[in-house]
Design a protein around this motif. Structure first.
Motif, PDB file in Angstrom:
ATOM      1  N   ILE A   1      69.742  77.915 125.037  1.00  0.00           N
ATOM      2  CA  ILE A   1      70.653  76.786 125.185  1.00  0.00           C
ATOM      3  C   ILE A   1      71.150  76.355 123.808  1.00  0.00           C
ATOM      4  O   ILE A   1      70.348  76.125 122.891  1.00  0.00           O
ATOM      5  N   GLY A   2      72.457  76.269 123.638  1.00  0.00           N
ATOM      6  CA  GLY A   2      73.012  75.783 122.377  1.00  0.00           C
ATOM      7  C   GLY A   2      72.766  74.292 122.239  1.00  0.00           C
ATOM      8  O   GLY A   2      72.903  73.546 123.210  1.00  0.00           O
ATOM      9  N   VAL A   3      72.383  73.845 121.031  1.00  0.00           N
ATOM     10  CA  VAL A   3      72.043  72.442 120.826  1.00  0.00           C
ATOM     11  C   VAL A   3      72.890  71.845 119.708  1.00  0.00           C
ATOM     12  O   VAL A   3      73.007  72.424 118.630  1.00  0.00           O
ATOM     13  N   TYR A   4      73.452  70.659 119.997  1.00  0.00           N
ATOM     14  CA  TYR A   4      74.190  69.889 118.996  1.00  0.00           C
ATOM     15  C   TYR A   4      73.540  68.516 118.858  1.00  0.00           C
ATOM     16  O   TYR A   4      73.221  67.869 119.861  1.00  0.00           O
ATOM     17  N   ARG A   5      73.321  68.108 117.621  1.00  0.00           N
ATOM     18  CA  ARG A   5      72.728  66.807 117.352  1.00  0.00           C
ATOM     19  C   ARG A   5      73.831  65.748 117.314  1.00  0.00           C
ATOM     20  O   ARG A   5      74.871  65.945 116.685  1.00  0.00           O
ATOM     21  N   MET A   6      73.616  64.624 118.017  1.00  0.00           N
ATOM     22  CA  MET A   6      74.611  63.556 118.064  1.00  0.00           C
ATOM     23  C   MET A   6      74.438  62.611 116.872  1.00  0.00           C
ATOM     24  O   MET A   6      73.397  61.993 116.712  1.00  0.00           O
ATOM     25  N   ASP A   7      75.470  62.541 116.052  1.00  0.00           N
ATOM     26  CA  ASP A   7      75.497  61.566 114.964  1.00  0.00           C
ATOM     27  C   ASP A   7      76.285  60.369 115.477  1.00  0.00           C
ATOM     28  O   ASP A   7      77.510  60.425 115.622  1.00  0.00           O
ATOM     29  N   THR A   8      75.576  59.286 115.789  1.00  0.00           N
ATOM     30  CA  THR A   8      76.226  58.124 116.401  1.00  0.00           C
ATOM     31  C   THR A   8      76.697  57.099 115.375  1.00  0.00           C
ATOM     32  O   THR A   8      77.011  55.956 115.730  1.00  0.00           O
ATOM     33  N   HIS A   9      76.766  57.495 114.098  1.00  0.00           N
ATOM     34  CA  HIS A   9      77.331  56.604 113.086  1.00  0.00           C
ATOM     35  C   HIS A   9      78.858  56.660 113.181  1.00  0.00           C
ATOM     36  O   HIS A   9      79.556  57.170 112.309  1.00  0.00           O
ATOM     37  N   ALA A  10      79.339  56.141 114.294  1.00  0.00           N
ATOM     38  CA  ALA A  10      80.776  56.112 114.595  1.00  0.00           C
ATOM     39  C   ALA A  10      81.009  54.872 115.443  1.00  0.00           C
ATOM     40  O   ALA A  10      80.082  54.089 115.686  1.00  0.00           O
ATOM     41  N   TYR A  11      82.246  54.689 115.897  1.00  0.00           N
ATOM     42  CA  TYR A  11      82.522  53.541 116.756  1.00  0.00           C
ATOM     43  C   TYR A  11      81.646  53.639 118.015  1.00  0.00           C
ATOM     44  O   TYR A  11      81.398  54.737 118.528  1.00  0.00           O
ATOM     45  N   SER A  12      81.168  52.508 118.504  1.00  0.00           N
ATOM     46  CA  SER A  12      80.246  52.487 119.639  1.00  0.00           C
ATOM     47  C   SER A  12      80.766  53.330 120.800  1.00  0.00           C
ATOM     48  O   SER A  12      81.933  53.254 121.163  1.00  0.00           O
ATOM     49  N   GLY A  13      79.844  54.119 121.370  1.00  0.00           N
ATOM     50  CA  GLY A  13      80.215  54.973 122.491  1.00  0.00           C
ATOM     51  C   GLY A  13      80.795  56.301 122.064  1.00  0.00           C
ATOM     52  O   GLY A  13      81.202  57.100 122.913  1.00  0.00           O
ATOM     53  N   HIS A  14      80.832  56.569 120.770  1.00  0.00           N
ATOM     54  CA  HIS A  14      81.348  57.828 120.236  1.00  0.00           C
ATOM     55  C   HIS A  14      80.311  58.459 119.320  1.00  0.00           C
ATOM     56  O   HIS A  14      79.362  57.801 118.884  1.00  0.00           O
ATOM     57  N   CYS A  15      80.498  59.727 119.020  1.00  0.00           N
ATOM     58  CA  CYS A  15      79.568  60.424 118.134  1.00  0.00           C
ATOM     59  C   CYS A  15      80.244  61.634 117.519  1.00  0.00           C
ATOM     60  O   CYS A  15      81.324  62.044 117.950  1.00  0.00           O
ATOM     61  N   ARG A  16      79.608  62.201 116.518  1.00  0.00           N
ATOM     62  CA  ARG A  16      79.988  63.512 115.985  1.00  0.00           C
ATOM     63  C   ARG A  16      78.879  64.490 116.354  1.00  0.00           C
ATOM     64  O   ARG A  16      77.719  64.086 116.518  1.00  0.00           O
ATOM     65  N   LEU A  17      79.225  65.763 116.494  1.00  0.00           N
ATOM     66  CA  LEU A  17      78.271  66.770 116.957  1.00  0.00           C
ATOM     67  C   LEU A  17      77.978  67.777 115.853  1.00  0.00           C
ATOM     68  O   LEU A  17      78.878  68.493 115.398  1.00  0.00           O
ATOM     69  N   LEU A  18      76.715  67.830 115.430  1.00  0.00           N
ATOM     70  CA  LEU A  18      76.271  68.765 114.388  1.00  0.00           C
ATOM     71  C   LEU A  18      75.494  69.908 115.040  1.00  0.00           C
ATOM     72  O   LEU A  18      74.570  69.673 115.829  1.00  0.00           O
ATOM     73  N   LEU A  19      75.863  71.108 114.695  1.00  0.00           N
ATOM     74  CA  LEU A  19      75.213  72.291 115.270  1.00  0.00           C
ATOM     75  C   LEU A  19      73.760  72.385 114.809  1.00  0.00           C
ATOM     76  O   LEU A  19      73.471  72.368 113.618  1.00  0.00           O
ATOM     77  N   GLU A  20      72.842  72.475 115.795  1.00  0.00           N
ATOM     78  CA  GLU A  20      71.419  72.651 115.507  1.00  0.00           C
ATOM     79  C   GLU A  20      70.964  74.065 115.861  1.00  0.00           C
ATOM     80  O   GLU A  20      70.153  74.656 115.153  1.00  0.00           O
TER      81      GLU A  20
END
Length: 426
Positions: A77-96
Motif C-alpha cells: 500500500i502506498g503511504v503519504y504523510r499528511m502535513d496539516t500545517h495548512a488552512y484548516s481542513g486541508h493538508c499537503r501529502l509527503l511520500l512515505e
C-alpha cells in the motif's frame, strides 16, 4: 413536498438503489472504487433533477496523520504523510512509501520540494486526470475545483471527483467527542468507521494551493443526512430551493453544501423531538436566519471540522451581501407564504389535487423503473430475451404513452416519448 418526490419512502428507496448501483459497479474494478455522493446518495433528488456526484477513490494508496506507524499498514500500500500545517481542513501529502501498483497519474504528479521531501501535487494530479483518454460517447467539460464534469446527451450529467483514502483518527475523534443531541452514539461510531478521503483542491487564497489537498467525509456525511428525519430532510430541500431559485448565485458564492451544514448543525444542537411536521416553518426560518448570519459575517463552520470556514474565499461581494440579506429578511417576514415564492412549490400548491396526485404516482413509478433498468445495465443484464428487462421496457413505454395522451387531452402538443421521460424525471 412528498408528492413532488421528497417524501420519506422514495428517499429511502433511492438511497438503497444507489448503494446497490455502487456495489455493482465496484464489482468490476479493483483499481478504483466509485462512491455516489451528494443529493443522489441522500435520496433527495429525482433521476435527472440534478447532476450526479461521483467520488472515484484510487485503491492501493492511503494518506495518514502524523503518529500513524507504517508497520500497521499492509505492505504494497502506498503511504503519504499528511502535513496539516495548512488552512484548516486541508493538508499537503509527503511520500512515505511507494505503492506496489504503479499509477502513472500519481507518478507524474510527484514533486521534489528541494528539502529532500517528495510531495504529491494536487494541481498536477488534476491535470493528469484531465488528460486520461476520453470515451467517445462522453462529453468532458472544463474542470471545476476538484471535479471533472462529464455529460452524456442532455440527460446524464456527472461531477467526478478523484480522491485518495485518508486515515485521520484524531480529526474524527474530535468530531465524535463533541457534546450533542444528535446523532446517536451508534451513528457517531458508524460515521467514524467510514473514514475520510482527500481531494485535489487547495484553499483558494493559499500561496501553496497547487500542493494542497482538501479533507472530506463524503460517505459519513451521506450517512448523517440519510438519518435526518422527514422534517429535517424537507427543510434541507427547501433551503436548497431558496438558494437555487431565489438567491441564484452566479459563481457558487453560496452552495447547497452550505445548506447541508446549516441543517446538520441544527440537528446536532437541538433535541430530535423538536423536529416534527408542524415545526417545519420554524426550522425553515431558523435555517434562513443561519444563512443570513453566514452571509453577513462570511462565517460558517464546517460541521466535521469546525475550524474550517465554509464561507472563506467564497467570493461574496458587499453588494451581494446587502441584496441577499434584504431578500432573506423579506422572506422571513412573509411567514408561511414564503414557500409560494418557489416556482416548484407554487405550481404544486395551485394544481388541482387529482392531476397532482396522478402526476406524482406516474413520476414515482417512472423513476423506480428507470433505476431498476439502469442497475440491470450496470450488472451486465442486457439480454433482450430477459423477461424482467422486457417487462420494464414495456411498462416504461406504457407510462409515457399515458402521460402523452393526458397532455394531448389538456391541449399540449407532444410527440417525443424521450422528452416526456426527461421532463418528468427532472
Amino acid at each position: 413536498m412528498t408528492r413532488l418526490g421528497y417524501g420519506e419512502q422514495i428517499r429511502r428507496w433511492r438511497v438503497e438503489k444507489y448503494k446497490e448501483q455502487d456495489s455493482l459497479m465496484n464489482a468490476r474494478s479493483s483499481d478504483v472504487t466509485v462512491i455516489t455522493a451528494g443529493s443522489k446518495a441522500e435520496g433527495l433528488t429525482c433521476y435527472f433533477e440534478s447532476d450526479r456526484d461521483d467520488i472515484l477513490v484510487l485503491e492501493g494508496i492511503i494518506c495518514v496523520e502524523a503518529g500513524i506507524h507504517l508497520h500497521t499498514i499492509p505492505n504494497g500500500i502506498g503511504v503519504y504523510r499528511m502535513d496539516t500545517h495548512a488552512y484548516s481542513g486541508h493538508c499537503r501529502l509527503l511520500l512515505e512509501r511507494q505503492a506496489r501498483k504503479h499509477f502513472k497519474i500519481i507518478h507524474n504528479a510527484l514533486c521534489d520540494n528541494g528539502q529532500g521531501d517528495i510531495l504529491l501535487s494536487s494541481s498536477l494530479f488534476l491535470n493528469e486526470m484531465s488528460a486520461v483518454p476520453h470515451t467517445k460517447s462522453v462529453v468532458y467539460h472544463k474542470p471545476a475545483g476538484p471535479s471533472l464534469p462529464t455529460s452524456i446527451g442532455r440527460e446524464f450529467h456527472s461531477d467526478n471527483v478523484c480522491a485518495l483514502r485518508c486515515h485521520c483518527p484524531s480529526i474524527l475523534q474530535r468530531w465524535a467527542s463533541r457534546p450533542r443531541h444528535w446523532p446517536s452514539p451508534v451513528l457517531v461510531q458508524k460515521v467514524v468507521s467510514l473514514g475520510a478521503n482527500v481531494t485535489a483542491v487547495g484553499f483558494k487564497e493559499s500561496e501553496f494551493k497547487h500542493m494542497e489537498w482538501r479533507i472530506g467525509f463524503n460517505t459519513g456525511e451521506s450517512e448523517l443526512v440519510n438519518n435526518l428525519n422527514d422534517t429535517q430532510a424537507k427543510v434541507y430541500v427547501m433551503l436548497k430551493m431558496i438558494v437555487k431559485d431565489v438567491l441564484r448565485p452566479s459563481k457558487k458564492e453560496i452552495t447547497s453544501y452550505v445548506m447541508k451544514n446549516i441543517v446538520l448543525w441544527q440537528a446536532e444542537r437541538n433535541p430530535q423531538n423538536k423536529f416534527y411536521a408542524q415545526s417545519f416553518l420554524h426550522w425553515l426560518h431558523d435555517g434562513l436566519r443561519a444563512l443570513r448570519t453566514a452571509i453577513v459575517t462570511k462565517q460558517l463552520s464546517y460541521y466535521m471540522i469546525p475550524e474550517r470556514n465554509l464561507m472563506a474565499a467564497s467570493g461574496l461581494t458587499y453588494r451581494q451581501q446587502s441584496h441577499w440579506v434584504e431578500v432573506i429578511t423579506d422572506m422571513m417576514a412573509e411567514g408561511p407564504w414564503v414557500i409560494l415564492g418557489l416556482p416548484k412549490i407554487r405550481r404544486a400548491v395551485v394544481a388541482s389535487p387529482e392531476p397532482m396526485l396522478w402526476y406524482s404516482m406516474k413520476r414515482m413509478e417512472l423513476e423506480m423503473l428507470n433505476m431498476e433498468y439502469f442497475n440491470r445495465y450496470v450488472n451486465g443484464v442486457l439480454d433482450k430475451s430477459d423477461a424482467i428487462l422486457q417487462e420494464i421496457q414495456r411498462r416504461l413505454i406504457e407510462i409515457m404513452m399515458e402521460i402523452k395522451l393526458r397532455m394531448i387531452e389538456e391541449g399540449c402538443a407532444v410527440n417525443d416519448l424521450t422528452d416526456i421521460r426527461y421532463r418528468m424525471l427532472k
